[in-house]
Design a protein around this motif. Sequence first.
Motif, PDB file in Angstrom:
ATOM      1  N   PHE A 186       0.854  -1.183   0.000  1.00  0.00           N
ATOM      2  CA  PHE A 186       0.000   0.000   0.000  1.00  0.00           C
ATOM      3  C   PHE A 186       0.889   1.231   0.000  1.00  0.00           C
ATOM      4  O   PHE A 186       1.660   1.460   0.944  1.00  0.00           O
ATOM      5  CB  PHE A 186      -0.917  -0.006   1.222  1.00  0.00           C
ATOM      6  CG  PHE A 186      -1.783   1.221   1.324  1.00  0.00           C
ATOM      7  CD1 PHE A 186      -2.598   1.618   0.272  1.00  0.00           C
ATOM      8  CD2 PHE A 186      -1.794   1.983   2.491  1.00  0.00           C
ATOM      9  CE1 PHE A 186      -3.402   2.745   0.373  1.00  0.00           C
ATOM     10  CE2 PHE A 186      -2.596   3.108   2.606  1.00  0.00           C
ATOM     11  CZ  PHE A 186      -3.405   3.490   1.535  1.00  0.00           C
ATOM     12  N   SER A 303     -11.771  -3.108   0.700  1.00  0.00           N
ATOM     13  CA  SER A 303     -12.025  -3.276   2.136  1.00  0.00           C
ATOM     14  C   SER A 303     -11.742  -4.709   2.574  1.00  0.00           C
ATOM     15  O   SER A 303     -11.126  -4.940   3.629  1.00  0.00           O
ATOM     16  CB  SER A 303     -13.477  -2.909   2.450  1.00  0.00           C
ATOM     17  OG  SER A 303     -13.708  -1.536   2.239  1.00  0.00           O
ATOM     18  N   PHE A 306      -7.899  -5.309   2.607  1.00  0.00           N
ATOM     19  CA  PHE A 306      -7.207  -4.747   3.761  1.00  0.00           C
ATOM     20  C   PHE A 306      -7.567  -5.510   5.037  1.00  0.00           C
ATOM     21  O   PHE A 306      -6.720  -5.689   5.927  1.00  0.00           O
ATOM     22  CB  PHE A 306      -7.542  -3.254   3.899  1.00  0.00           C
ATOM     23  CG  PHE A 306      -6.653  -2.369   3.087  1.00  0.00           C
ATOM     24  CD1 PHE A 306      -5.736  -1.537   3.694  1.00  0.00           C
ATOM     25  CD2 PHE A 306      -6.729  -2.380   1.699  1.00  0.00           C
ATOM     26  CE1 PHE A 306      -4.899  -0.729   2.936  1.00  0.00           C
ATOM     27  CE2 PHE A 306      -5.908  -1.573   0.928  1.00  0.00           C
ATOM     28  CZ  PHE A 306      -4.982  -0.739   1.550  1.00  0.00           C
ATOM     29  N   LYS A 307      -8.798  -5.961   5.134  1.00  0.00           N
ATOM     30  CA  LYS A 307      -9.189  -6.760   6.301  1.00  0.00           C
ATOM     31  C   LYS A 307      -8.373  -8.034   6.364  1.00  0.00           C
ATOM     32  O   LYS A 307      -7.930  -8.451   7.445  1.00  0.00           O
ATOM     33  CB  LYS A 307     -10.679  -7.076   6.242  1.00  0.00           C
ATOM     34  CG  LYS A 307     -11.198  -7.827   7.453  1.00  0.00           C
ATOM     35  CD  LYS A 307     -12.712  -8.045   7.367  1.00  0.00           C
ATOM     36  CE  LYS A 307     -13.229  -8.781   8.595  1.00  0.00           C
ATOM     37  NZ  LYS A 307     -14.703  -9.001   8.513  1.00  0.00           N
ATOM     38  N   ALA A 309      -5.457  -8.335   5.341  1.00  0.00           N
ATOM     39  CA  ALA A 309      -4.105  -7.945   5.736  1.00  0.00           C
ATOM     40  C   ALA A 309      -4.048  -7.508   7.202  1.00  0.00           C
ATOM     41  O   ALA A 309      -2.981  -7.092   7.676  1.00  0.00           O
ATOM     42  CB  ALA A 309      -3.617  -6.818   4.836  1.00  0.00           C
ATOM     43  N   LEU A 311      -5.761  -4.968   8.457  1.00  0.00           N
ATOM     44  CA  LEU A 311      -5.800  -3.510   8.486  1.00  0.00           C
ATOM     45  C   LEU A 311      -7.208  -3.011   8.212  1.00  0.00           C
ATOM     46  O   LEU A 311      -8.029  -3.707   7.619  1.00  0.00           O
ATOM     47  CB  LEU A 311      -4.846  -2.931   7.422  1.00  0.00           C
ATOM     48  CG  LEU A 311      -3.367  -3.307   7.555  1.00  0.00           C
ATOM     49  CD1 LEU A 311      -2.602  -2.858   6.312  1.00  0.00           C
ATOM     50  CD2 LEU A 311      -2.764  -2.672   8.813  1.00  0.00           C
ATOM     51  N   ASP A 312      -7.470  -1.788   8.628  1.00  0.00           N
ATOM     52  CA  ASP A 312      -8.748  -1.141   8.345  1.00  0.00           C
ATOM     53  C   ASP A 312      -8.530  -0.126   7.227  1.00  0.00           C
ATOM     54  O   ASP A 312      -7.707   0.798   7.368  1.00  0.00           O
ATOM     55  CB  ASP A 312      -9.271  -0.435   9.595  1.00  0.00           C
ATOM     56  CG  ASP A 312     -10.563   0.322   9.327  1.00  0.00           C
ATOM     57  OD1 ASP A 312     -11.595  -0.341   9.125  1.00  0.00           O
ATOM     58  OD2 ASP A 312     -10.508   1.559   9.293  1.00  0.00           O
ATOM     59  N   LEU A 313      -9.246  -0.280   6.114  1.00  0.00           N
ATOM     60  CA  LEU A 313      -9.030   0.576   4.955  1.00  0.00           C
ATOM     61  C   LEU A 313      -9.243   2.044   5.299  1.00  0.00           C
ATOM     62  O   LEU A 313      -8.446   2.906   4.907  1.00  0.00           O
ATOM     63  CB  LEU A 313      -9.952   0.162   3.807  1.00  0.00           C
ATOM     64  CG  LEU A 313      -9.898   1.032   2.550  1.00  0.00           C
ATOM     65  CD1 LEU A 313      -8.497   1.065   1.964  1.00  0.00           C
ATOM     66  CD2 LEU A 313     -10.903   0.531   1.514  1.00  0.00           C
ATOM     67  N   GLU A 316      -6.299   3.419   7.170  1.00  0.00           N
ATOM     68  CA  GLU A 316      -5.106   3.544   6.319  1.00  0.00           C
ATOM     69  C   GLU A 316      -5.253   4.707   5.339  1.00  0.00           C
ATOM     70  O   GLU A 316      -4.276   5.394   5.017  1.00  0.00           O
ATOM     71  CB  GLU A 316      -4.851   2.237   5.567  1.00  0.00           C
ATOM     72  CG  GLU A 316      -4.530   1.062   6.479  1.00  0.00           C
ATOM     73  CD  GLU A 316      -3.374   1.347   7.424  1.00  0.00           C
ATOM     74  OE1 GLU A 316      -2.357   1.944   6.985  1.00  0.00           O
ATOM     75  OE2 GLU A 316      -3.484   1.002   8.618  1.00  0.00           O
ATOM     76  N   LEU A 330       1.460  -5.434   2.586  1.00  0.00           N
ATOM     77  CA  LEU A 330       0.198  -6.012   3.014  1.00  0.00           C
ATOM     78  C   LEU A 330       0.297  -7.498   3.322  1.00  0.00           C
ATOM     79  O   LEU A 330      -0.686  -8.114   3.758  1.00  0.00           O
ATOM     80  CB  LEU A 330      -0.874  -5.773   1.931  1.00  0.00           C
ATOM     81  CG  LEU A 330      -1.199  -4.303   1.645  1.00  0.00           C
ATOM     82  CD1 LEU A 330      -2.246  -4.187   0.542  1.00  0.00           C
ATOM     83  CD2 LEU A 330      -1.680  -3.595   2.905  1.00  0.00           C
TER      84      LEU A 330
END
Length: 601
Positions: A186, A303, A306-307, A309, A311-313, A316, A330
Amino acid sequence: MHKTIRWRHLALPVALAVGIAAGCSKSDDSSAENTAADTTQTEQTGERKLLPPKEMPTVDVIDAPTLDAAGEAEIAEIAQDLHKHVAVLASDKFEGRAPATQGEELTVNYLADQFKKIGLQPGAIDEHGNPSWFQQVPVVEMQIESTPLLIRGKDYQQSLKPIQDMVAFTQRQLPQSKLQDSELVFVGYGIVAPENNWNDYQGLDMRGKTAVILVNDPGYATQDKSLFNGNAMTYYGRWNYKFEEAARQGADGAIIIHETGAAGYPWEVVSGSWTGAQISLAADNKNVDRVAVESWITGDAASALFKAAGLDLAAEMDAAKQRGFKPKPLNLTASVDLKSVVRTSTSRNVVAKLPGSQYPDEAVIYTAHWDHLGVNAHAEGEDQIFNGAVDNATGTAGLLAMAHQFAKLPEAPQRSIVFVAVTAEESGLLGSKYYAANPAIPLEKTVAGINFDAMGVLGPMRDVIVVGYGNSELEKMLEKAAATQGRYLSPEDHPERGYFYRSDHFSLAKKGVPMLYFDSGTDSFENGRQWAQKKGDEYNAHAYHKPGDEYDPQWNLEGAALDLALGIDLGLALANSRDWPNWYVGNEFRAARDASGDARK
């Protein structure tokens, strides 16, 4: 039409030419009249003092354009020409006017035939050195078939479906291009802008990796006027810049996360534009310096990615708009296989000119793109023809309508007038890019230009929207001309969408030629602002880059005719003067214009 005040018609060019000269003198008078005059750019001081136009009252002030009988007759004739030509160019017979198709054959031959009937001369040169209506533009057409985009991670696998979840294509002019377990990183907005102290790739080695990128730029995301250009998109926000920068960074691939608001169009525009045949300029190196795969994914797909990964889009995205953002691996990989049927062919720009009576080696240029998206078997519903009536049969027809008016002049303008209907705008401004590299008249002797793209079909508007407002001295000329019609200038409603970088004037602007791109606004004389804005929103939602963009004989094209009349007046003013307008100091294109100044002495 309302018959009031005046219509300066052929006297207007002289008045406008004087207006430019007057704008170069600076006054200390604090009266309202002189304060307005002091908002121009002055060559002597190099100061930029252009103020945003004030919105005019919209009720019971001027209820119709201020035209006399001669003006009404001209507008009616231009509108009639527009209806005639748009009906032909946007017909099903022309198959959506895709380059390198039968639709192109019909289109370019129609344009050349009409320019000839009007009385203009061929403006291009063929391979034998003879005058020609056609400028040959070597292109490569690729029919690309994509597998799903496979995302893998530890204990995770997701297959994103073409068109529904993602689109993938390539600029490489090869039979196959792919990503194979390419590491996803990312990179925020994917921008390297030293002048803004911004580098989203800081410390990264992107070889063997695929960049995951946000659309638009941090200025839009933060609405911070001191960051990039605030709400107004810069070139860094455009998708083509992001793909080019990823290639410069050595990436294998690039994936843009689509957002309707930030991009300025819905997902259907992405899926409709980047499926089916893709056109690019022929490249000796087959574009192997581009990333292997260029792609988009939907917000929902992003979304989920990223989940996966961890992470919260949204979080980020918030981090990415802050200065000092650090890119994030990621811990996911991407695989996709593209197979292309590659066909080399030649498309054509159509170039016509009215030679100048005194300075034929200097020119004012008008541009519009004749192409659209053709026939796309992936389109939803039974109608698979993308007729492109508004976008851009209107602008193309506008070139013919203006040429008709120029041809009727009792004497040719002092400088040449050049009309260029360019190809492959929808594929990345390819025709105008080729023309800018191979101009009919050298760019240093091209005085200025006006571009027409997707003209208004809702009737006369009080406001004239300037796309990229605040860029050049041409805007003061336009303001004076608009006032004679009882109209006023307005900045674009959505500068965050980057329209200034999305049409053909941009190709010449990058080379330094002062270019204007304006259109009818949203302040309808007859129906008011809310009505016009609603109609515009309906077009964007249901017709833009869709089969629904079809000609309607009930359109009121008098608004487009008013805009074309402004274009004619500005062109005559420039062509009958010795002025060389410039970009304002601080504009990114001024340096290129100044560098060619010796050629104009």
